[in-house]
Design a protein around this motif. Sequence first.
Motif, short mmCIF file in Angstrom:
data_model
loop_
_atom_site.label_atom_id
_atom_site.label_comp_id
_atom_site.label_asym_id
_atom_site.label_seq_id
_atom_site.Cartn_x
_atom_site.Cartn_y
_atom_site.Cartn_z
N GLN A 119 0.82 -1.21 0.00
CA GLN A 119 0.00 0.00 0.00
C GLN A 119 0.86 1.26 0.00
O GLN A 119 0.55 2.23 -0.69
CB GLN A 119 -0.94 -0.02 1.21
N ALA A 120 1.95 1.22 0.76
CA ALA A 120 2.84 2.39 0.80
C ALA A 120 3.50 2.61 -0.55
O ALA A 120 3.63 3.76 -1.01
CB ALA A 120 3.90 2.20 1.89
N LEU A 121 3.91 1.53 -1.21
CA LEU A 121 4.54 1.65 -2.52
C LEU A 121 3.58 2.23 -3.54
O LEU A 121 3.95 3.09 -4.35
CB LEU A 121 5.06 0.29 -2.98
N PHE A 122 2.34 1.76 -3.52
CA PHE A 122 1.37 2.28 -4.48
C PHE A 122 1.06 3.75 -4.20
O PHE A 122 0.86 4.53 -5.13
CB PHE A 122 0.09 1.44 -4.47
N GLY A 123 1.03 4.13 -2.93
CA GLY A 123 0.83 5.54 -2.62
C GLY A 123 1.92 6.40 -3.22
O GLY A 123 1.66 7.47 -3.79
N ASP A 124 3.16 5.93 -3.13
CA ASP A 124 4.28 6.67 -3.71
C ASP A 124 4.17 6.73 -5.23
O ASP A 124 4.44 7.77 -5.84
CB ASP A 124 5.60 6.02 -3.31
N VAL A 125 3.77 5.62 -5.86
CA VAL A 125 3.61 5.62 -7.31
C VAL A 125 2.54 6.61 -7.74
O VAL A 125 2.72 7.37 -8.70
CB VAL A 125 3.28 4.19 -7.81
N TYR A 126 1.44 6.64 -7.01
CA TYR A 126 0.37 7.56 -7.38
C TYR A 126 0.80 9.02 -7.20
O TYR A 126 0.42 9.88 -8.00
CB TYR A 126 -0.89 7.26 -6.56
N ARG A 127 1.57 9.30 -6.19
CA ARG A 127 2.08 10.67 -6.05
C ARG A 127 3.00 11.02 -7.21
O ARG A 127 3.02 12.17 -7.69
CB ARG A 127 2.79 10.84 -4.70
N SER A 128 3.74 10.02 -7.70
CA SER A 128 4.62 10.27 -8.85
C SER A 128 3.83 10.55 -10.12
O SER A 128 4.33 11.21 -11.04
CB SER A 128 5.58 9.09 -9.07
N PHE A 129 2.59 10.06 -10.21
CA PHE A 129 1.76 10.39 -11.36
C PHE A 129 1.58 11.90 -11.48
O PHE A 129 1.42 12.44 -12.57
CB PHE A 129 0.36 9.75 -11.22
N VAL A 130 1.61 12.57 -10.34
CA VAL A 130 1.38 14.02 -10.31
C VAL A 130 2.68 14.79 -10.50
O VAL A 130 2.72 15.79 -11.21
CB VAL A 130 0.72 14.43 -8.97
N ARG A 131 3.76 14.30 -9.90
CA ARG A 131 4.96 15.14 -9.82
C ARG A 131 6.06 14.81 -10.83
O ARG A 131 6.91 15.67 -11.12
CB ARG A 131 5.55 15.08 -8.41
N SER A 132 6.10 13.60 -11.38
CA SER A 132 7.24 13.27 -12.24
C SER A 132 7.08 13.84 -13.64
O SER A 132 5.96 13.97 -14.16
CB SER A 132 7.43 11.75 -12.31
N GLY A 133 8.20 14.17 -14.25
CA GLY A 133 8.17 14.76 -15.58
C GLY A 133 7.60 13.82 -16.63
O GLY A 133 6.86 14.24 -17.53
N SER A 134 7.93 12.51 -16.53
CA SER A 134 7.44 11.57 -17.54
C SER A 134 5.93 11.40 -17.43
O SER A 134 5.23 11.30 -18.45
CB SER A 134 8.15 10.21 -17.39
N ALA A 135 5.42 11.39 -16.21
CA ALA A 135 3.97 11.29 -16.03
C ALA A 135 3.28 12.55 -16.53
O ALA A 135 2.23 12.48 -17.20
CB ALA A 135 3.63 11.05 -14.56
N GLN A 136 3.84 13.70 -16.22
CA GLN A 136 3.23 14.95 -16.70
C GLN A 136 3.17 14.98 -18.22
O GLN A 136 2.16 15.40 -18.80
CB GLN A 136 4.02 16.14 -16.14
N ALA A 137 4.23 14.53 -18.88
CA ALA A 137 4.23 14.50 -20.34
C ALA A 137 3.16 13.55 -20.88
O ALA A 137 2.48 13.84 -21.87
CB ALA A 137 5.61 14.09 -20.86
N ALA A 138 3.01 12.40 -20.23
CA ALA A 138 2.02 11.41 -20.68
C ALA A 138 0.60 11.94 -20.53
O ALA A 138 -0.22 11.81 -21.45
CB ALA A 138 2.19 10.11 -19.90
N TYR A 139 0.30 12.55 -19.40
CA TYR A 139 -1.06 13.03 -19.18
C TYR A 139 -1.33 14.31 -19.97
O TYR A 139 -2.47 14.57 -20.36
CB TYR A 139 -1.33 13.19 -17.69
N ARG A 140 -0.29 15.09 -20.25
CA ARG A 140 -0.45 16.22 -21.17
C ARG A 140 -0.87 15.71 -22.55
O ARG A 140 -1.78 16.25 -23.19
CB ARG A 140 0.85 17.00 -21.27
N MET A 141 -0.20 14.65 -23.01
CA MET A 141 -0.56 14.05 -24.29
C MET A 141 -2.01 13.58 -24.28
O MET A 141 -2.76 13.81 -25.24
CB MET A 141 0.36 12.87 -24.59
N LEU A 142 -2.41 12.92 -23.22
CA LEU A 142 -3.78 12.41 -23.14
C LEU A 142 -4.80 13.54 -23.27
O LEU A 142 -5.75 13.43 -24.07
CB LEU A 142 -3.98 11.68 -21.81
N LEU A 143 -4.62 14.60 -22.52
CA LEU A 143 -5.58 15.70 -22.56
C LEU A 143 -5.58 16.39 -23.92
O LEU A 143 -6.64 16.73 -24.46
CB LEU A 143 -5.28 16.71 -21.45
N THR A 144 -4.40 16.59 -24.47
CA THR A 144 -4.29 17.28 -25.75
C THR A 144 -4.95 16.47 -26.86
O THR A 144 -5.70 17.01 -27.69
CB THR A 144 -2.81 17.54 -26.09
#
Length: 264
Positions: A119-144
Amino acid sequence: MTATPSTTVANFRDLGGTPLSGGRTVRPGLLLRSGQLDRLDLGADPVVAALGLRTVIDFRTDAERADHPDRLPAGARLLVGDVLADKVNSGEMPAAAQLKDLLSDPVVAEEHLGGGKAQALFGDVYRSFVRSGSAQAAYRMLLTEAADPASGPLLFHCTAGKDRTGWGATVILSLLGADDDTLMAEYLSVNPAVKRAFAPMIEGFTAAGGDPDIALALIGVFPSYLEAAVNEVETRYGSMEKYVREGLGVSDETVEALRARLVA
């Protein structure tokens, strides 16, 4: 919220029909989510064939894509947005990207994931969805892409279609006007399909002495996982709109185009 009965793609869902504010809904047939497409067979899957998918966004890592490459409908274009690339490049291999490996060895799973570690590991992964550059690029692509009519019916996915994909669905539905209860309901609604898809693996893991709680922590989704990402958005940006504008670099004009296209 529409569970679409695909016969060859795990956890396939049309977000069309999801209730939004003001009595409106998400327009059907334009925004879809799923697990990996390595078993897609349009000849045996008329539901998916009828959608006329034109864009597929794959959130998986290089290793996941190499092991189980997508099978695409004719004429569909594939875009890759590796959400976890920054974590992998830093030497981590998040649990979300290695479900099958972890469930193949109960001893290793207990060592790395027992006692609440999963559970702790998944919490960290989910926070990385918000803060990491690779995740930001991926979700930017999705919205665009989702805002662009030229993308046609768009499917986004990861391996199980629950974590990386679940956050993408949460961001879009939030922007479209879904309330918190609807966002959580959509997020959790994938649990039955994911458990069915991984049932043989779970049964093998527990039969070999694996802790069923670890299997469920890996395979399922839980409110605390999504809340970790939502809390990261609130801490860093204050609101989903500011996260999209400042964190993802998506313009207000693109968000308005998204709403115009997807809200019925």
